[in-house]
Structures are given as C-alpha cells and as structure tokens.
Design an enzyme around this catalytic site. Structure first.
Site, short mmCIF file in Angstrom:
data_model
loop_
_atom_site.label_atom_id
_atom_site.label_comp_id
_atom_site.label_asym_id
_atom_site.label_seq_id
_atom_site.Cartn_x
_atom_site.Cartn_y
_atom_site.Cartn_z
N ASP A 74 -6.38 -4.56 -5.69
CA ASP A 74 -6.13 -3.20 -5.17
C ASP A 74 -4.76 -2.67 -5.62
O ASP A 74 -4.57 -1.46 -5.75
CB ASP A 74 -6.13 -3.15 -3.64
CG ASP A 74 -7.15 -4.05 -2.99
OD1 ASP A 74 -7.58 -5.03 -3.60
OD2 ASP A 74 -7.52 -3.77 -1.84
N ASP A 121 0.81 -1.22 0.00
CA ASP A 121 0.00 0.00 0.00
C ASP A 121 0.84 1.27 0.00
O ASP A 121 0.32 2.37 0.25
CB ASP A 121 -0.97 -0.01 1.18
CG ASP A 121 -2.14 -0.97 0.94
OD1 ASP A 121 -2.52 -1.11 -0.25
OD2 ASP A 121 -2.64 -1.57 1.89
N1 GLY Z 1 -7.30 -2.46 0.88
C1 GLY Z 1 -7.90 -1.52 0.04
C2 GLY Z 1 -9.36 -1.48 0.14
O1 GLY Z 1 -9.94 -1.83 1.16
O2 GLY Z 1 -9.98 -1.07 -0.79
#
Ligand code: GLY
Length: 397
Positions: free
Chosen positions: A172, A110
């Site tokens: 993601d 992330d």
């Molecule tokens: N982990 C990213 C989301 O929850 O969209």
C-alpha cells in the site's frame, strides 16, 4: 506529452453521474463542525471515523486508524474541477484544518493517503493557495522520517522504531509515495525523491512474485535490513494475491514511473487483467474463486487509474492505446454496475471490500474508491491532465 485519443462516450456519462453523486455527498456528509470523515459504508450509511483515530496493535490485530480522512476533500476538489462550483471548493477547504494536526502522527505510513488527496491535489489543481500548505510539508517530513536506509523501505505500521512495527512494509505504501513525488517535484529537498525511489525499488524487488502478483506485507530486520518474511495482512494467505494490494502496486508503480522513468517498476498489470472476471469486478483476493466471494470495485478503479497513467506515459503507441483501452473498458463496466445512483445510499462507488479477514467494509462504498474512481474518470475524459494530477512534470518514456 503524448496526444490522447478521446474516450468512449459512455465514460462522459459516467463522469457526469460521478459528479451528481459527489454533489449528494457534499449535501449530506459531514458538517465542518464534525471532526469525523467518511470511511466505509455499513448498511448503506457512512461509518464516520474520528480524524484522530490512531493506528495501533491490539494483540495480533493492527488497526490502521483513520487513513481515509483526506479522500473527502479530494472528492470535493475533483467535483470542483468538474463544476467550478465555489461552494464545493469551500467545502473541501473547510475540512483541512481538522486534518492538519495529523501531519505529525508518527504511527503511520498513511500520511500520503491523508495529505495527497486533500492538500497536495488541492494545490496541484490550483484550487488551494500555496500559503495553506504548511501541514502538507510537515506530513512530507513525517513520512520521509519513516524511511529505514538499512533496508531501503518506509516503515508501514506503528510508531517509528517500535519493535514489532519497525520492520513492517506493505505494498500500500506505493500509493503513499505520491505525496513525496509531489513535494520533490515542486522543488522540495532532493532527498525526498531519493527516499521514494529507493522505497519503490525495494518494493519492486521484495513484493513482486515471478508471475507479477504481489505479497501484501513484508518484514525486515530493521537493524540489518535483511528481508525476514513475505506474506499478507489483509489477503487470504501468505501465498495468495490480495486484489487491492495488486491494484495499489499497479497504480503506485505507474506513478513511480511518471516520477522516475524507470520501466523495471512495471510488472503487475497483466496478472490483474488475466484474472479479472468478465464483469470487471475482482474478488477481494484472487485465490477466492467462490462466485459469491465479496468483490472489490475499489481495486478495479485503482487498477484502471494505473493503466490509464501508463496509457499516457508508455513510449510505444500501440502499448499506450492498449493500456488506455484496458482502463477505459474497466471504467465503462464499473459505471453501470457500481456507481451509486440511489439518493438514499451513501457513497459513490459501491461493491468494494475493505478487509475480508477482519470483517470490515464488505460490499461497501469506501472513501478511497470514490476518490480514485473519480480521478480515473476525470483523467480519461480529459477534465484533468496528468501533470495536474501528479503535481510534477511526468517523465516521458
Ligand atoms: N490500508 C490500505 C488498504 O486497506 O487498502
């Protein structure tokens, strides 16, 4: 660059409302001395998550840690673009030193969500000096190190190489790539572009079903690179389509198209729009047809941004108009139904859902929803242009 048509006038009003809500956020959320950032709201108030909350497993539950801290500065940069207010610029800048140590975090993919809205977008928008970019460069390296060339994917969860996490890849990650595209586009190591391109191609191959829907989580054998499993972590079931995963795909592949010009990456928007309820608010998972099911306005905002990007890039006039029209119509619905106009409530874009299976952030505002909704409004009302947003010269179809 293709010439854009003007947006419907109500979107100008929604952008002004977004700016007013961003101003409220500046006035009351967090002080520079608090190393915690808005994550999701609970009962109308931000849950402030410490910036160094690390991701990790507890039994079978994976905690993503703080992946949202960068969005607050992103919201402030956007607001500063809209208002030219020095206090807003200073606010965005003042929080960056708290984020900087996360650049060496080896436990998460992330880094794009953390460092693109905060550092990269700040720089691309001309509001952050180049001399302040060292943490972003370090984050780019940390993210690129997670690329596994055996399976051509970026490891999503957990410590680099940790056994139970080494094979994980999520949809993601497509929206963590903008940090790599940005770095490559400003003269960074050419291998960054290659890592992002290979990850995007793998994602198009393994995450997309025949009907254009997406899986959320795939697992590879990290040693051979063989695909072992396709399923979900935040969706309803392995066979279902988690709506925000679909919107990460729509927007992430559109961004990848801007960076690579590869149209084979684009197959996800129709599925989303064909299942979008008339009010424009997708259920948290498309398989949940209960009218009372939690909705996810953040998924709508991200999907709208994705088609707006394509509405600038697609080589065909009619398709460009149709894509931009889809995005604008959806934003036009979100403005009246989800934009927070109540001073006593936190957040900008309401009615989102972080993770239904984990009981977190149901019917909430979210850091990412606030940011991507603002980006989509700024882009379509021409307060922000595409090259500034992505930080590189987009490929035109
Ligand atoms: N982990 C990213 C989301 O929850 O969209």
């Amino acid at each position: 660059m293709h010439v854009r048509e003007g947006p419907p006038p109500e979107l100008g009003g929604a952008w002004q409302d977004w700016l007013r809500a961003a101003r409220r956020e500046l006035d009351r959320t967090p002080r520079a001395s608090d190393a915690a950032f808005p994550h999701v709201t609970e009962g109308g108030r931000w849950r402030l998550l410490p910036v160094d909350a690390r991701s990790g497993w507890t039994g079978d539950v994976y905690d993503h840690g703080n992946w949202t801290a960068g969005f607050w500065s992103g919201v402030m940069w956007l607001a500063a673009l809209g208002t030219s207010d020095r206090q807003t610029v200073e606010a965005a800048r003042s929080r960056l030193p708290q984020l900087a140590p996360q650049a060496s975090d080896t436990t998460t993919h992330d880094l794009g969500f953390l460092f693109y809205p905060s550092f990269a977008f700040g720089r691309a928008s001309g509001l952050l000096e180049g001399s302040a970019l060292e943490p972003a460069r370090a984050a780019v390296s940390s993210l690129a190190r997670r690329f596994n060339p055996r399976g051509d994917y970026i490891q999503a969860f957990g410590h680099l190489g940790e056994q139970r996490s080494a094979g994980t890849s999520t949809i993601d990650t497509m929206m963590n790539l903008p940090l790599l595209w940005w770095a490559a586009g400003r003269g960074g190591d050419p291998s960054l572009q290659e890592v992002a391109r290979r990850h995007a191609r793998t994602s198009a191959r393994v995450f997309l079903r025949e009907d254009g829907s997406t899986y959320h989580l795939c697992r590879f054998d990290p040693l051979s690179g063989a695909l072992l499993h396709r399923g979900t972590y935040q969706g309803a079931s392995d066979a279902s389509c988690w709506s925000r995963g679909q919107s990460w795909a729509i927007c992430g592949f559109a961004w990848a198209y801007a960076a690579t010009g590869e149209p084979e990456l684009l197959r996800t928007a129709d599925y989303f729009w064909e299942r979008l309820p008339a009010d424009g608010l997708p259920p948290w998972d498309f398989s949940d047809q209960d009218p009372a099911a939690p909705r996810d306005a953040s998924a709508a905002a991200i999907a709208a941004l994705g088609v707006l990007l394509l509405g600038e890039l697609d080589p065909h006039d009619a398709r460009r108009r149709s894509l931009a029209g889809r995005g604008q119509a959806l934003l036009g619905q979100l403005g009246p139904s989800c934009l927070n106009r109540e001073p006593q409530q936190d957040g900008i874009l309401l009615r989102s859902c972080y993770s239904k299976p984990h009981g977190q952030g149901i019917d909430s505002a979210t850091g990412w929803g606030d940011f991507y909704f603002g980006v989509a409004l700024a882009l379509t009302t021409q307060r922000l242009d595409l090259a500034t947003l992505v930080g590189f010269t987009p490929q035109q179809g």
